[in-house]
Design an enzyme around this catalytic site. Structure first.
Site, PDB file in Angstrom:
ATOM      1  N   ASP A  34       0.946  -1.285  -0.007  1.00 43.01           N
ATOM      2  CA  ASP A  34       0.065   0.409  -0.139  1.00 43.01           C
ATOM      3  C   ASP A  34       0.841   1.278   0.064  1.00 43.01           C
ATOM      4  O   ASP A  34       2.042   1.302   0.449  1.00 43.01           O
ATOM      5  CB  ASP A  34      -0.866  -0.131   1.148  1.00 43.01           C
ATOM      6  CG  ASP A  34      -2.091   0.963   1.113  1.00 43.01           C
ATOM      7  OD1 ASP A  34      -2.359   1.461   0.106  1.00 43.01           O
ATOM      8  OD2 ASP A  34      -2.801   1.042   1.827  1.00 43.01           O
ATOM      9  N   ASN A  39     -10.589  -3.214  -6.140  1.00 47.74           N
ATOM     10  CA  ASN A  39      -9.861  -1.996  -7.129  1.00 47.74           C
ATOM     11  C   ASN A  39     -10.579  -1.518  -8.559  1.00 47.74           C
ATOM     12  O   ASN A  39      -9.921  -0.683  -9.126  1.00 47.74           O
ATOM     13  CB  ASN A  39      -8.429  -2.635  -7.378  1.00 47.74           C
ATOM     14  CG  ASN A  39      -7.373  -2.686  -6.266  1.00 47.74           C
ATOM     15  OD1 ASN A  39      -6.525  -3.270  -6.183  1.00 47.74           O
ATOM     16  ND2 ASN A  39      -7.669  -1.671  -5.390  1.00 47.74           N
TER      17      ASN A  39
HETATM   18  C1  FPP Z   1      -1.864   0.206  -3.375  1.00 47.43           C
HETATM   19  O1  FPP Z   1      -1.414   1.433  -3.383  1.00 47.43           O
HETATM   20  C2  FPP Z   1      -1.492  -0.636  -4.533  1.00 47.43           C
HETATM   21  C3  FPP Z   1      -2.219  -1.032  -5.377  1.00 47.43           C
HETATM   22  C4  FPP Z   1      -3.852  -1.048  -5.265  1.00 47.43           C
HETATM   23  C5  FPP Z   1      -1.832  -1.877  -6.475  1.00 47.43           C
HETATM   24  C6  FPP Z   1      -0.592  -2.676  -6.447  1.00 47.43           C
HETATM   25  C7  FPP Z   1       0.113  -2.638  -7.239  1.00 47.43           C
HETATM   26  C8  FPP Z   1       1.385  -2.910  -7.207  1.00 47.43           C
HETATM   27  C9  FPP Z   1       2.372  -2.799  -6.244  1.00 47.43           C
HETATM   28  C10 FPP Z   1       2.304  -2.880  -8.640  1.00 47.43           C
HETATM   29  C11 FPP Z   1       1.876  -3.365  -9.564  1.00 47.43           C
HETATM   30  C12 FPP Z   1       2.233  -4.955  -9.646  1.00 47.43           C
HETATM   31  C13 FPP Z   1       1.932  -5.959 -10.658  1.00 47.43           C
HETATM   32  C14 FPP Z   1       2.503  -7.195 -10.381  1.00 47.43           C
HETATM   33  C15 FPP Z   1       1.212  -5.495 -11.429  1.00 47.43           C
HETATM   34  P1  FPP Z   1      -2.365   2.618  -3.654  1.00 47.43           P
HETATM   35  O2  FPP Z   1      -2.924   2.992  -5.026  1.00 47.43           O
HETATM   36  O3  FPP Z   1      -3.879   2.210  -3.009  1.00 47.43           O
HETATM   37  O4  FPP Z   1      -1.962   3.651  -2.720  1.00 47.43           O
HETATM   38  P2  FPP Z   1      -2.417   4.923  -1.844  1.00 47.43           P
HETATM   39  O5  FPP Z   1      -3.066   4.343  -0.995  1.00 47.43           O
HETATM   40  O6  FPP Z   1      -1.226   5.892  -1.482  1.00 47.43           O
HETATM   41  O7  FPP Z   1      -3.370   5.728  -2.888  1.00 47.43           O
END
Ligand code: FPP
Length: 246
Positions: free
Chosen positions: A26, A74
């Site tokens: 996250d 998501n």
């Molecule tokens: C959370 O950060 C992350 C996600 C929902 C996506 C996770 C994806 C990756 C780590 C990279 C992709 C990996 C692959 C294998 C495709 P957030 O966007 O919720 O961050 P925030 O809470 O700061 O907005």
């Protein structure tokens, strides 16, 4: 005392490693915002962190790492962001996963893969098949995954067996349920890590985390590295695990 601290360095006890670490990655968006970059730049940096952490975990001798890459929730993000994560995944399946293959890493996917674009489904099939004999460690990528949805799908399959007479309802044990989860045959994670200061489970591995230890850190996922992984394992090694006993 099962651990040592030398010059303030975190020393992990290699004889007491968790077999399975699950990670809620996250903070990609906040990492990008801090740099005035678009969210997708945060996800790209997050994908790089994933490769780094898997490599380190393997070097340390961890057998399974499960990462929450895309949840059933998501899809509610903007079309642009979902498309960016899917493109990253396409790129990842070609590029980083090829490097994992060379490094003796087995790839598995949990979640409802049928909800992903067909080309991604095909890529996943190839990677899972190509890596199935790899022994170094297994990376389980959660894609279109939700713990409740996993249980729903598992229960549906069990109900079909009962309907067809192959299984009696009285025979349904915890082992039966486990066998119908996406993680069938994989040991439960002893340690769950969530980055970015949030302290929630967000529908991740609901059944499997019954006895897990939780490590929450303020570090944003793209900044997470070897030291942070060691800190998490060090924390885990200093917890007393009772499994409901005394
Ligand atoms: C959370 O950060 C992350 C996600 C929902 C996506 C996770 C994806 C990756 C780590 C990279 C992709 C990996 C692959 C294998 C495709 P957030 O966007 O919720 O961050 P925030 O809470 O700061 O907005």
């Amino acid at each position: 005392m099962f651990f040592k601290k030398k010059n303030d360095a975190i020393i992990v006890d290699p004889s007491r490693l968790p077999k399975h670490i699950a990670i809620i990655m996250d903070g990609n968006g906040r990492w990008a915002a801090k740099r005035s970059l678009p969210r997708k730049a945060g996800h790209k940096a997050g994908a790089e962190a994933l490769e780094r952490v898997v490599t380190e975990a393997k070097k340390m001798g961890i057998q399974h790492v499960t990462v929450y890459a895309f949840s059933t929730e998501n899809w509610k993000r903007s079309n642009d962001e979902v498309a960016a994560i899917m493109d990253l995944l396409r790129h990842y399946l070609k590029d980083s996963f090829q490097r994992f293959l060379k490094d003796d890493v087995r790839m598995q996917v949990i979640g409802d893969v049928s909800g992903l674009d067909v080309d991604i489904q095909e890529q996943i099939k190839v990677i899972v098949e190509e890596s199935k004999e790899k022994q170094g460690m297994t990376v389980h990528i959660a894609l279109n995954y939700g713990g409740r949805d996993e249980l729903r799908r598992g229960i549906q399959k069990i109900a079909e067996k009962v309907e067809s007479g192959e299984l009696s309802s009285k025979e349904i044990s915890e082992e039966t349920i486990e066998a119908y989860l996406d993680t069938a045959g994989v040991p439960d994670p002893e340690l769950v890590i969530r980055t970015s200061g949030e302290e929630r489970i967000s529908n991740f591995l609901l059944w499997q985390i019954a006895y897990s230890e939780f490590y929450f850190t303020d570090v944003l996922w793209p900044d997470f590295g070897k030291k942070d992984l060691e800190k998490a394992i060090y924390y885990y090694q200093n917890r007393e695990r009772r499994f409901g006993g005394r």
